[in-house]
Design a protein around this motif. Structure first.
Motif, PDB file in Angstrom:
ATOM      1  N   GLU A  61      83.563  39.213  32.948  1.00  0.00           N
ATOM      2  CA  GLU A  61      83.025  40.478  32.454  1.00  0.00           C
ATOM      3  C   GLU A  61      82.070  40.225  31.291  1.00  0.00           C
ATOM      4  O   GLU A  61      82.114  39.169  30.656  1.00  0.00           O
ATOM      5  CB  GLU A  61      84.155  41.431  32.026  1.00  0.00           C
ATOM      6  N   THR A  62      81.205  41.203  31.030  1.00  0.00           N
ATOM      7  CA  THR A  62      80.322  41.123  29.874  1.00  0.00           C
ATOM      8  C   THR A  62      81.078  41.631  28.643  1.00  0.00           C
ATOM      9  O   THR A  62      82.129  42.268  28.767  1.00  0.00           O
ATOM     10  CB  THR A  62      79.060  41.986  30.079  1.00  0.00           C
ATOM     11  N   THR A  63      80.518  41.367  27.474  1.00  0.00           N
ATOM     12  CA  THR A  63      81.163  41.871  26.249  1.00  0.00           C
ATOM     13  C   THR A  63      81.231  43.396  26.278  1.00  0.00           C
ATOM     14  O   THR A  63      82.249  43.977  25.892  1.00  0.00           O
ATOM     15  CB  THR A  63      80.395  41.400  25.006  1.00  0.00           C
ATOM     16  N   ALA A  64      80.168  44.029  26.761  1.00  0.00           N
ATOM     17  CA  ALA A  64      80.151  45.495  26.813  1.00  0.00           C
ATOM     18  C   ALA A  64      81.221  46.013  27.774  1.00  0.00           C
ATOM     19  O   ALA A  64      81.950  46.963  27.466  1.00  0.00           O
ATOM     20  CB  ALA A  64      78.770  45.989  27.232  1.00  0.00           C
ATOM     21  N   GLY A 123      83.970  44.499  28.605  1.00  0.00           N
ATOM     22  CA  GLY A 123      85.285  44.244  28.015  1.00  0.00           C
ATOM     23  C   GLY A 123      85.647  45.283  26.972  1.00  0.00           C
ATOM     24  O   GLY A 123      86.788  45.763  26.934  1.00  0.00           O
ATOM     25  N   ALA A 124      84.694  45.642  26.134  1.00  0.00           N
ATOM     26  CA  ALA A 124      84.956  46.633  25.095  1.00  0.00           C
ATOM     27  C   ALA A 124      85.289  47.987  25.717  1.00  0.00           C
ATOM     28  O   ALA A 124      86.215  48.690  25.289  1.00  0.00           O
ATOM     29  CB  ALA A 124      83.740  46.751  24.177  1.00  0.00           C
ATOM     30  N   GLN A 125      84.548  48.331  26.760  1.00  0.00           N
ATOM     31  CA  GLN A 125      84.781  49.599  27.451  1.00  0.00           C
ATOM     32  C   GLN A 125      86.144  49.601  28.149  1.00  0.00           C
ATOM     33  O   GLN A 125      86.881  50.581  28.104  1.00  0.00           O
ATOM     34  CB  GLN A 125      83.661  49.795  28.482  1.00  0.00           C
ATOM     35  N   ARG A 126      86.469  48.470  28.785  1.00  0.00           N
ATOM     36  CA  ARG A 126      87.747  48.349  29.483  1.00  0.00           C
ATOM     37  C   ARG A 126      88.918  48.493  28.512  1.00  0.00           C
ATOM     38  O   ARG A 126      89.883  49.219  28.770  1.00  0.00           O
ATOM     39  CB  ARG A 126      87.809  46.995  30.204  1.00  0.00           C
ATOM     40  N   GLU A 127      88.838  47.789  27.378  1.00  0.00           N
ATOM     41  CA  GLU A 127      89.929  47.860  26.409  1.00  0.00           C
ATOM     42  C   GLU A 127      90.110  49.284  25.874  1.00  0.00           C
ATOM     43  O   GLU A 127      91.231  49.734  25.645  1.00  0.00           O
ATOM     44  CB  GLU A 127      89.670  46.901  25.244  1.00  0.00           C
ATOM     45  N   THR A 128      89.003  49.994  25.694  1.00  0.00           N
ATOM     46  CA  THR A 128      89.080  51.361  25.170  1.00  0.00           C
ATOM     47  C   THR A 128      89.757  52.284  26.177  1.00  0.00           C
ATOM     48  O   THR A 128      90.560  53.145  25.819  1.00  0.00           O
ATOM     49  CB  THR A 128      87.665  51.872  24.833  1.00  0.00           C
ATOM     50  N   LEU A 131      87.207  41.945  21.856  1.00  0.00           N
ATOM     51  CA  LEU A 131      86.203  42.998  21.970  1.00  0.00           C
ATOM     52  C   LEU A 131      86.826  44.352  21.695  1.00  0.00           C
ATOM     53  O   LEU A 131      87.913  44.651  22.191  1.00  0.00           O
ATOM     54  CB  LEU A 131      85.605  42.998  23.380  1.00  0.00           C
ATOM     55  N   GLY A 132      86.128  45.164  20.910  1.00  0.00           N
ATOM     56  CA  GLY A 132      86.661  46.481  20.607  1.00  0.00           C
ATOM     57  C   GLY A 132      85.560  47.490  20.391  1.00  0.00           C
ATOM     58  O   GLY A 132      84.370  47.167  20.452  1.00  0.00           O
TER      59      GLY A 132
END
Ligand code: ZN
Length: 185
Positions: free
Chosen positions: A76-79, A81-86, A41-42
């Motif tokens: 976690e949700t995809t959203a 996960g993307a937020q966490r990685e950022t 996820l990004g």
């Protein structure tokens, strides 16, 4: 996989009864260890006309540039996960937008999903996985030093859309180029 994570006995790679493909099956306790693709996820964090890119501090592709992205975690949700990685990789707080691209990478059993995102402020800082984080205009994108083909493809789509004013979700697949290393996406 060599040993069962339940009982420690050796596993066999066999087609279980009623299945249609080989799985790692424990000869002792019978557990079948399914292996399925993982989600990466990004985000495409935007500030004005510039995009936030991270230079990787880890292998694979140490020193190459990427959009903030990483493996989805359980629970976690995809959203999320993307937020966490950022936040982890770029120290950036974002307003997450819609899914922008979804790219299958079957030769490494991955699916990469990138969300649109807007930076909430211009404060960001490299996390442990990044050497540096920078806002780059299209002309400054280091195309020869992008870490992964899914990221390069997503950036190309993004800039094409921005020029044409199109706003759609993109899907695609990246296939193994012959003799490329198996972990290269
Ligand atoms: Zn077992």
């Amino acid at each position: 996989m060599k040993f069962c994570s339940v009982c420690g006995h050796e596993v066999q790679f066999v087609v279980p009864p009623g299945d249609n493909r080989p799985r790692y099956r424990c000869a002792q306790c019978g557990t079948i260890h399914y292996q399925n693709p993982t989600l990466v996820l990004g985000t495409i964090p935007v500030w004005g006309d510039r995009i936030l890119l991270c230079r990787r501090a880890i292998e694979p592709r140490y020193g190459f540039w990427t959009l903030p992205a990483g493996f989805m975690e359980n629970g976690e949700t995809t959203a999320e996960g993307a937020q966490r990685e950022t936040l982890e990789e770029a120290g950036a707080n974002i307003a997450l937008g819609e899914v922008f691209s979804m790219v299958d990478v079957p030769h490494v059993n991955q699916v990469h999903v990138f969300f649109r995102a807007e930076l909430l402020d211009a404060h960001f800082a490299p996390g442990p996985d990044s050497l540096e984080v920078r806002l780059l205009a299209e002309d400054d994108i280091p195309w020869d030093s992008i870490a992964f083909r899914t990221v390069a493809q997503t950036l190309r789509w993004y800039f094409e859309d921005r020029r044409s004013g199109v706003h759609v979700m993109h899907t695609g697949a990246i296939r193994s180029a012959s003799h490329r290393s198996a972990r290269e996406a």
